[in-house]
Scaffold this motif. Sequence first.
Motif, PDB file in Angstrom:
ATOM      1  N   UNK A   1       0.830  -1.211   0.000  1.00 48.50           N
ATOM      2  CA  UNK A   1       0.000   0.000   0.000  1.00 48.50           C
ATOM      3  C   UNK A   1       0.858   1.252   0.000  1.00 48.50           C
ATOM      4  N   UNK A   2       1.976   1.205   0.716  1.00 46.83           N
ATOM      5  CA  UNK A   2       2.867   2.362   0.784  1.00 46.83           C
ATOM      6  C   UNK A   2       4.273   1.831   1.032  1.00 46.83           C
ATOM      7  N   UNK A   3       5.031   1.617  -0.060  1.00 48.88           N
ATOM      8  CA  UNK A   3       6.352   1.018   0.125  1.00 48.88           C
ATOM      9  C   UNK A   3       7.370   2.002   0.690  1.00 48.88           C
ATOM     10  N   UNK A   4       6.975   3.248   0.950  1.00 47.15           N
ATOM     11  CA  UNK A   4       7.822   4.161   1.699  1.00 47.15           C
ATOM     12  C   UNK A   4       7.402   4.230   3.159  1.00 47.15           C
ATOM     13  N   UNK A   5       6.541   3.328   3.579  1.00 49.41           N
ATOM     14  CA  UNK A   5       6.098   3.255   4.964  1.00 49.41           C
ATOM     15  C   UNK A   5       6.967   2.268   5.722  1.00 49.41           C
ATOM     16  N   UNK A   6       7.292   2.553   6.994  1.00 48.71           N
ATOM     17  CA  UNK A   6       8.042   1.577   7.788  1.00 48.71           C
ATOM     18  C   UNK A   6       7.254   0.301   8.048  1.00 48.71           C
ATOM     19  N   UNK A   7       5.962   0.309   7.706  1.00 56.50           N
ATOM     20  CA  UNK A   7       5.122  -0.866   7.911  1.00 56.50           C
ATOM     21  C   UNK A   7       5.190  -1.848   6.748  1.00 56.50           C
ATOM     22  N   UNK A   8       6.031  -1.589   5.759  1.00 56.34           N
ATOM     23  CA  UNK A   8       6.013  -2.353   4.521  1.00 56.34           C
ATOM     24  C   UNK A   8       6.216  -3.854   4.734  1.00 56.34           C
ATOM     25  N   UNK A   9       6.998  -4.244   5.754  1.00 51.25           N
ATOM     26  CA  UNK A   9       7.265  -5.659   6.000  1.00 51.25           C
ATOM     27  C   UNK A   9       6.477  -6.218   7.191  1.00 51.25           C
ATOM     28  N   UNK A  10       5.686  -5.375   7.869  1.00 49.74           N
ATOM     29  CA  UNK A  10       5.111  -5.778   9.154  1.00 49.74           C
ATOM     30  C   UNK A  10       4.267  -7.046   9.068  1.00 49.74           C
ATOM     31  N   UNK A  11       3.343  -7.110   8.119  1.00 44.59           N
ATOM     32  CA  UNK A  11       2.446  -8.254   8.044  1.00 44.59           C
ATOM     33  C   UNK A  11       3.206  -9.536   7.709  1.00 44.59           C
ATOM     34  N   UNK A  12       4.201  -9.430   6.824  1.00 44.88           N
ATOM     35  CA  UNK A  12       4.988 -10.616   6.470  1.00 44.88           C
ATOM     36  C   UNK A  12       5.798 -11.108   7.675  1.00 44.88           C
ATOM     37  N   UNK A  13       6.361 -10.180   8.441  1.00 44.32           N
ATOM     38  CA  UNK A  13       7.115 -10.555   9.640  1.00 44.32           C
ATOM     39  C   UNK A  13       6.183 -11.200  10.665  1.00 44.32           C
ATOM     40  N   UNK A  14       5.043 -10.579  10.868  1.00 46.87           N
ATOM     41  CA  UNK A  14       4.063 -11.069  11.845  1.00 46.87           C
ATOM     42  C   UNK A  14       3.618 -12.492  11.495  1.00 46.87           C
ATOM     43  N   UNK A  15       3.348 -12.724  10.223  1.00 49.06           N
ATOM     44  CA  UNK A  15       2.892 -14.048   9.785  1.00 49.06           C
ATOM     45  C   UNK A  15       3.965 -15.104  10.052  1.00 49.06           C
ATOM     46  N   UNK A  16       5.221 -14.773   9.768  1.00 51.06           N
ATOM     47  CA  UNK A  16       6.299 -15.727  10.016  1.00 51.06           C
ATOM     48  C   UNK A  16       6.466 -16.009  11.505  1.00 51.06           C
ATOM     49  N   UNK A  17       6.363 -14.957  12.321  1.00 50.08           N
ATOM     50  CA  UNK A  17       6.530 -15.139  13.762  1.00 50.08           C
ATOM     51  C   UNK A  17       5.435 -16.035  14.329  1.00 50.08           C
ATOM     52  N   UNK A  18       4.204 -15.856  13.881  1.00 50.08           N
ATOM     53  CA  UNK A  18       3.093 -16.680  14.375  1.00 50.08           C
ATOM     54  C   UNK A  18       3.239 -18.133  13.942  1.00 50.08           C
ATOM     55  N   UNK A  19       3.931 -18.339  12.828  1.00 50.85           N
ATOM     56  CA  UNK A  19       4.075 -19.694  12.317  1.00 50.85           C
ATOM     57  C   UNK A  19       5.305 -20.427  12.806  1.00 50.85           C
ATOM     58  N   UNK A  20       6.063 -19.800  13.720  1.00 51.95           N
ATOM     59  CA  UNK A  20       7.270 -20.453  14.226  1.00 51.95           C
ATOM     60  C   UNK A  20       6.911 -21.747  14.956  1.00 51.95           C
ATOM     61  N   UNK A  21       7.628 -22.853  14.690  1.00 47.21           N
ATOM     62  CA  UNK A  21       7.325 -24.145  15.330  1.00 47.21           C
ATOM     63  C   UNK A  21       7.359 -24.088  16.851  1.00 47.21           C
ATOM     64  N   UNK A  22       8.190 -23.188  17.389  1.00 51.19           N
ATOM     65  CA  UNK A  22       8.337 -23.125  18.847  1.00 51.19           C
ATOM     66  C   UNK A  22       7.190 -22.394  19.530  1.00 51.19           C
ATOM     67  N   UNK A  23       6.274 -21.840  18.744  1.00 45.45           N
ATOM     68  CA  UNK A  23       5.186 -21.046  19.323  1.00 45.45           C
ATOM     69  C   UNK A  23       3.861 -21.775  19.154  1.00 45.45           C
ATOM     70  N   UNK A  24       3.176 -21.972  20.251  1.00 45.67           N
ATOM     71  CA  UNK A  24       1.831 -22.555  20.250  1.00 45.67           C
ATOM     72  C   UNK A  24       0.840 -21.407  20.180  1.00 45.67           C
ATOM     73  N   UNK A  25       0.265 -21.185  18.993  1.00 46.81           N
ATOM     74  CA  UNK A  25      -0.610 -20.031  18.785  1.00 46.81           C
ATOM     75  C   UNK A  25      -1.852 -20.069  19.666  1.00 46.81           C
ATOM     76  N   UNK A  26      -2.233 -21.260  20.158  1.00 48.69           N
ATOM     77  CA  UNK A  26      -3.404 -21.344  21.022  1.00 48.69           C
ATOM     78  C   UNK A  26      -3.121 -20.813  22.420  1.00 48.69           C
ATOM     79  N   UNK A  27      -1.832 -20.764  22.774  1.00 47.07           N
ATOM     80  CA  UNK A  27      -1.469 -20.299  24.117  1.00 47.07           C
ATOM     81  C   UNK A  27      -0.726 -18.960  24.098  1.00 47.07           C
ATOM     82  N   UNK A  28      -0.087 -18.692  22.987  1.00 46.68           N
ATOM     83  CA  UNK A  28       0.728 -17.474  22.905  1.00 46.68           C
ATOM     84  C   UNK A  28      -0.072 -16.347  22.261  1.00 46.68           C
ATOM     85  N   UNK A  29      -0.140 -15.232  22.955  1.00 49.66           N
ATOM     86  CA  UNK A  29      -0.876 -14.078  22.444  1.00 49.66           C
ATOM     87  C   UNK A  29       0.111 -12.999  22.001  1.00 49.66           C
TER      88      UNK A  29
END
Length: 703
Positions: A128-156
């Motif tokens: 939406x705005x590649x000059x925004x510091x948010x440009x990678x935020x959603x991709x980073x967030x998605x990877x972090x939630x998908x980390x094998x060491x994280x149980x998404x049902x318990x980790x908020x």
Amino acid sequence: MAVITYVIVVPTGDDVTLFQNWCRETTSGDFLGLIAAATVGPSDTAEIFSNQNTLIEARKNGVNKKVITIGHQLISSIPSLVNSPFVIILALPQHVTEIMQLSFPDYMLKIVATTKDIKGALNLTCAADHYSPLVFDHAIYKLMKGMPSIDSSRHSFPKLRVRSNKVADCSFHGAGCTVANELVLFSLGFKASKSTYIVPTDINNYYNAIADGAESILRATADYSEHSKEAVLYAPSISGVLYNTSSHFWNQILRDIKRPAHKDFIKNGLIKNPDYSGYSSPGGTGPEDHPYNDPMTATIVRERQRELKVTNYSIALLASHEAIPAIRLPNSVNLHAAQLKDIEATQLRSDAKSRQQLQVKFKALSNQLADAFGARIKHLVATKLNSLKICSDAPLEWVFLDKLPLMISHEVSKIPMTPGNMLLQLASSGGELNVPFESLKDILVIRSFGSDDKIGKMLELGIKAFPIEKGTKVTFVDVTTVSEVISALNDFSGAAVVFDCHGNHDGPTGSGWLEVGSEKLVSWDLHNQARVPPIVMLSACSTSAIGGSHASVANGFVRSGALSVIGTFLPVNAAISAAFVSRIIFRIDSFLSILKKSGVGIVTWRAFISSFLRMSYATDVLMYFLNNNPSFTKDDYVRIHIEVNLRINSFDQEWYGYLVGEVAQKIECSSDEVIFMIRNETPLVETMLYCQIGRPELVNIIL
């Protein structure tokens, strides 16, 4: 929180641009988008959950961006180069497939970003705005939630940050001279303010636009910074030989251009334009005289425009590492080749008259360079900043904006402006290098002199003259061939090497070199041939020569792996140079040991050398009065010098005021008169023949 390493894959090859020797593909709009994304993106994963105030506080207090550039031929080495758990790889579309096939450790999370829609990669052009510091935020967030060491049902996870509504308190212009500051403001979460056009008819309009952006960044970070106030001071330039518009090269091109207005524009509007932009050709004012109406003129102009864009984006990347402003100087600082050559020739003479002439010529050059700053930028640099990353091929370190030259008044390091890809490499040097104190205390001296050379033993005698008592070891290796130099470097595991030999250069069209036996060592050839330590000191003449080309000895060592190179602008006196390097080694042995005992845990190599240069400058100034004023005695010299050194080592910013005041009292005149004497009678002292090339601020000495 995990540090993010950005890897920018840089296209390489023999197809380079005319003026600044960029690989042509790096000047494309797609590649600029990659640099911009790395400039504005987060430094670590915590930032994607941070508000703007927290972001700015982190950036100004040690959370610096880690960016690595590699040539596309080294793609396979990316997994071994990255040592952080999160990597964002930015590449042009043609390199994405090879990157996707790389194997990374299980603990490492990666994002591949490019400028087209390719499966598995983030398409920056769809953001939406590649000059925004948010440009990678959603991709980073998605990877972090998908980390094998994280149980998404318990980790908020916290909620992702949202774009700040805070608008920058300066006008945006989208101009080449302001885009670096605008990208830094974007990286800090600010939105663009109103966009205004810079009217090119008055250079003060450019000065004001640049200063507005720089001061906006300083204001934005003022409440958080506990560190020095720093800026990037830069002046885009071209290969020095191309400034001669009467050369055979330009004659061959210009003779094929028919209209005088087009020839004039290339010579005086593009090459020798002293300002930032804008030029009215006296050769013609009709529509047919516009430079874009001649195919060859248009090609040349567009080439330089593309070079300037990637240069400005590279500067933005450098400035964004530490959220500091970028201050662009006009082209006039690059138009002094004849004066520089004349100063170099005068320095080579040894008669008494030449010493006076050298000072007169230097003062004229320094004043002209200072005039190019303009009143507002001059005030900004002199009063609001105390550290500078100078990106320039001109000796801006020699400029007096107040009482002292920039290389003494400010903590300074220097990045060469040409060749272009090297500028980008240094603007994105990946992270800091921690050097243990013990490693620094193992110093190699590579020496090459003939058996009958009277200066051959000067450095060895100089080092012996100082009491090296804290365990520093200095090893001399005598060499007679380049292959012996390579062997000596590869056998050495310490952090610092000194080259003690003769140096020279082959003018603006050739390379700088060191004399090794009967051979010439071109430091650029050491790349991938020798282990070059992070710190290189050159006790040799003209290793960063003002009359040479960008292919200097100092630049070559940086290209070959050094992070800091102490080079020489001009020929240097062998005995004084030996004393200069000996004092640095003594300071490593003694002062760093004192800092360690006092509880200081870390000091950057740039800060260490900057304080040494101030002490050396004080020596030169006091020696001038000792040699030229009978009222100033040896006892005065010793007493004042000891106190000045203590003040410098205690980081007393008023050390020079003390020196001037004490001298004034002894020779019975005012402080202003003493400053006038120094500025007019001896503005160029021996210390000012040296410069610090590379990124010494990235070298942390761990005490």
